[in-house]
Every structure is written in C-alpha cells, then in structure tokens.
Design an enzyme around this catalytic site. Structure first.
Site, short mmCIF file in Angstrom:
data_model
loop_
_atom_site.label_atom_id
_atom_site.label_comp_id
_atom_site.label_asym_id
_atom_site.label_seq_id
_atom_site.Cartn_x
_atom_site.Cartn_y
_atom_site.Cartn_z
N HIS A 81 -5.03 -3.37 6.41
CA HIS A 81 -4.71 -3.52 4.68
C HIS A 81 -6.07 -3.80 4.35
O HIS A 81 -6.35 -5.03 4.09
CB HIS A 81 -3.80 -4.90 4.68
N ASP A 106 0.72 -1.30 0.08
CA ASP A 106 -0.05 -0.29 -0.03
C ASP A 106 0.85 1.16 0.22
O ASP A 106 0.65 2.09 -0.72
CB ASP A 106 -0.94 -0.01 1.34
C1 LMR Z 1 -3.74 -6.60 -2.79
O1 LMR Z 1 -3.77 -5.43 -1.95
O2 LMR Z 1 -3.31 -6.35 -3.92
C2 LMR Z 1 -4.36 -7.88 -2.23
O3 LMR Z 1 -4.35 -7.89 -0.85
C3 LMR Z 1 -5.74 -8.06 -2.88
C4 LMR Z 1 -6.26 -9.39 -2.47
O4 LMR Z 1 -7.24 -9.09 -1.73
O5 LMR Z 1 -5.82 -10.39 -2.73
#
Ligand code: LMR
Length: 441
Positions: free
Chosen positions: A281, A253
């Site tokens: 997250h 992120d």
């Molecule tokens: C991401 O942020 O790309 C992953 O966590 C998405 C996911 O849900 O696999």
C-alpha cells in the site's frame, strides 16, 4: 423485577436515584467500570458499557427498577442505570453468538465512520450482535469517551457491549476481530525509517497483546501505515495466531482502481470485477488492469488505450491518497472506513463466483513466485467463513511482473528495516528513495 447491574466506583460518575419508568426499550443495559491492576504504571481506566438481552420474562408494560441493596449500591451513568426486561416474544432468538470486535485508533476519523457501521449491523449482518472494544491513547481518552457516548445515544439493538481502554492487553481480550487503525502519521522531517520504527513498535506490542489475550482465531486487519509491514510485524509477534489471519488493507486501493476504470469505460463501478492490487500500500502498488474485467470482459478489450492503462490509470490509483490529502487537508477517512467494511464483508460473505478481492496477505506458499514471508496484496477468494484462498486463474504478464518486483523489493527493504521488531537481528534501513505511502507525496 429488574435491577440496575452496575459496577463500580468512579468518582466522577454521578449517583442517580432511579424510579420506575413507563419507557420500555427492548434490551437490558448495564454499565461497568473497572480500574485494571494488571500493570504497575499509571493507566487510564477501562470503561465498559454492556447491553445484553435480558434473561427474565416480564410481561408488564412498566418494569420495576430498583437499586441494588445498600452496601452493594452501585454507581451508574445515564441510560446504563436502567435494566429493561424483554418480553418473551421480543427476545432475539435468531441472533448469532456475540462477536467481539476490537478497534484501535478508535477516537480517530476513520473509526468515527467505521464504528457506527459496525454497530448498525452493516458489516457483520443484521443477526449478528457485536461488542466493540475500543483502544485509544491516554491523550485521546476523553475523545474516546465521547465516541462511546455517541454509540450509547444511537441505541443500536445489535450493539451489546462497548468498552474503552488504553491497554491492548485489556482491549483485545477474546477479540474475534481486530481492526488496527491507530498509527502515528509521518510528521514533518520524519524519515520513513523512523516512521517504520515508531509504528513498528506499536504493532509489535499489539501483536504480542493479541497473541496473549485475543481469540486464537482472531482475524486482524491492519490499516495504520505502512500497513503491509505493520501487519508483518504484528504477525511475527503473535506466533499463536495463524499467519493467514493477518491482512493489510488494500481494499481502498482496489475501490479506487475500480472507480477509475468505470469512469474511463463509462460504466457504473458495479460492472468492474476481478480487480487486483498487487504489493504494497504505497506508490509501488500495482493496480492490475490485465486481469480486471468490465461486464465480465478483460479490461484491455474494453479500454484499448494501453498508454492510459499503463501510465495514467496506474499512477492515479497509486497516488490517489496523496491527491486527496492535498485537496481535503487530511487523510481519507470515510472511504477508508467503507473499504474496511468491504474488506471484512469479503471474508464473511462468499465471494461471487469467478470474482476475487484484494487483500494484503501472507506470501508463504503463494503460487505467483512472490518472495515468501511478506505481507503482499494479492487476489483472494473466500467461502464466507473468515478464511480465504489465493486465486490461481490470473495471468501475470511481463508488464505486471516487472512492477510487482518493484513493490516486492520495497517490502523486502522495509522488512530489513524492521528486522529488530520481528526477531531477525538488527534492523538495517536502505529504502528505495522514490517510493512513498500514497499520502506522502
Ligand atoms: C490513503 O491511501 O488514503 C492513505 O493511506 C494515505 C495516508 O498516507 O494516510
């Protein structure tokens, strides 16, 4: 003389006669196979391939290679049938002590990018030999063997051992690092509460295994979603390991946020620093443009479009994972692996002066007023010793506080939902309906 040091007895492995060879790789190699008897239930075999510096001096160009004596004759596999001796001057004197890196979900896409970076020395350094202990499932075991074969074929000098298995109590033994990637994705019609429960059970088990067999100072980075709460569950099930050692991966992120700010400001992303992701997250995460800097100047002084920062930028980062899934048809893998590399490097290399990095870490004792006993993404600094301190030179204004609270509420609700997995009574799920994992929209 060098002898193939290989044990033992796998019916499907071929016995191979070995003759001396003029080929002289600069390492000794061995392949071990053993069937673990630790549990009564059927488990797939643990396979271990190890490559270690030879102790023997052999100045000749072509080493003698012999089978061990009859009666003690050992099975072997390909290159691991051979033991090579290093010349004295070729011995890697400057190498540090071997570290063991356990990786779960090792047959998956993220790991497929990550493992080769670790083996190449990109993550822990060019003087750091590594052992890779790979955890898969019974279903993925054949793929895991394939991964181990590709690692063999890559001839990485720093990769000294590879072992694969399906039992965390085997695979996590003596681990210095545990990169926990494997988790169930949310299937069609699956409630978020079910996902928390299913994955929570996996991480409770893995926490117990780490507690029992890993190094007591193992550093744990949880990637499998929902990673903050999974990391908390893991931590709670590993009371012998310092809570500070558990991380949930929010570096992806952070990287996404840096990229968006760089794009908007028209600068390359290495000019963006002090990027904090606060919270979970999930789509409640707070990419903090207030404290972030471009060329060392606060972002709001460079990007004066407040509406863009508060709305478009924030949402873009929060939902990037989901948008990517829609475009690509599956979850981010390469960029996640890169962000795991970044997360580890942030802990083993000193943080540049004044900067910080984001990681989901234990909130107890935090200086920001965030509820204790959660795993929450916050700004961290490291001296490069594997540990970190929380950054205190941050400004939390009303905009940030309000949004941080929303992410905190979500994590508190997730925690209540997994109470049965962290020794806090019965789980009770009442999750905010409007929040999702980045990939769930
Ligand atoms: C991401 O942020 O790309 C992953 O966590 C998405 C996911 O849900 O696999």
């Amino acid at each position: 003389m060098a002898a193939a040091d290989i044990s033992l007895s796998r019916p499907l492995l071929q016995r191979k006669e070995i003759s001396s060879s003029s080929f002289l790789p600069q390492k000794s190699v061995k392949f071990n196979f053993k069937r673990s008897n630790a549990k009564k239930d059927f488990r797939l075999p643990k396979i271990s391939c190890s490559v270690s510096p030879s102790q023997t001096e052999t100045p000749t160009a072509a080493p003698d290679i012999t089978l061990t004596p009859e009666g003690n004759k050992k099975e072997c596999f390909g290159v691991f049938c051979l033991t090579y001796d290093l010349k004295e001057e070729e011995k890697p004197k400057s190498w540090r002590k071997l570290i063991k890196v356990a990786v779960s979900g090792a047959a998956g896409m993220i790991s497929n990018h990550l493992l080769f970076k670790i083996a190449s020395g990109e993550v822990f350094g060019q003087d750091q030999p590594v052992a890779l202990n790979l955890l898969g499932s019974e279903r993925s075991f054949s793929a895991l063997e394939g991964v181990a074969m590709e690692l063999e074929d890559s001839l990485y000098p720093l990769l000294r051992e590879v072992s694969i298995g399906v039992d965390p109590y085997d695979v996590f033994r003596d681990a210095d690092w545990a990169l926990l990637i494997g988790a169930k994705p949310r299937g069609p019609g699956m409630e978020r509460a079910n996902l928390l429960d299913i994955n929570g059970k996996i991480f409770a088990e893995q926490g117990k295994a780490l507690n029992a067999v890993a190094s007591q100072n193992v550093k744990v980075i949880v990637v499998g979603n929902p990673c903050n709460t999974n990391a908390l569950i893991c931590l709670k099930n590993a009371p012998n390991i310092p809570p500070k050692n558990f991380h949930a991966l929010t570096r992806l992120d952070e990287n996404r946020a840096k990229c968006q700010l760089a794009l908007k400001a028209g600068v390359f992303y290495d000019n963006v620093s002090n990027m904090t992701i606060w919270g979970n997250h999930s789509t409640t995460q707070v990419p903090d443009f207030v404290n972030a800097k471009i060329h060392g100047i606060p972002v709001p002084k460079i990007i004066t479009d407040t509406k863009w920062l508060e709305e478009e930028f924030t949402e873009k980062v929060q939902k990037r994972g989901g948008v990517l899934i829609k475009k690509w048809g599956r979850s981010s893998a390469a960029s996640t692996a890169v962000s795991i590399v970044d997360a580890v490097k942030s802990l083993v290399i000193p943080t540049p002066p004044g900067d910080w990095f984001s990681s989901g870490v234990y909130t107890t004792g935090n200086p920001y007023g965030i509820a204790e006993d959660l795993i929450f993404s916050m700004p961290c600094r490291s001296k490069g010793d594997g540990d970190y301190e929380l950054a205190t030179d941050v400004l939390i204004n009303d905009f940030l506080r309000e949004r941080i609270k929303k992410s905190e509420d979500e994590l508190l609700a997730e925690k209540r939902c997994v109470a049965h997995l962290i020794g806090e009574g019965n789980g009770y799920c009442e999750l905010p309906g409007d929040t999702t994992l980045p990939g769930e929209q």
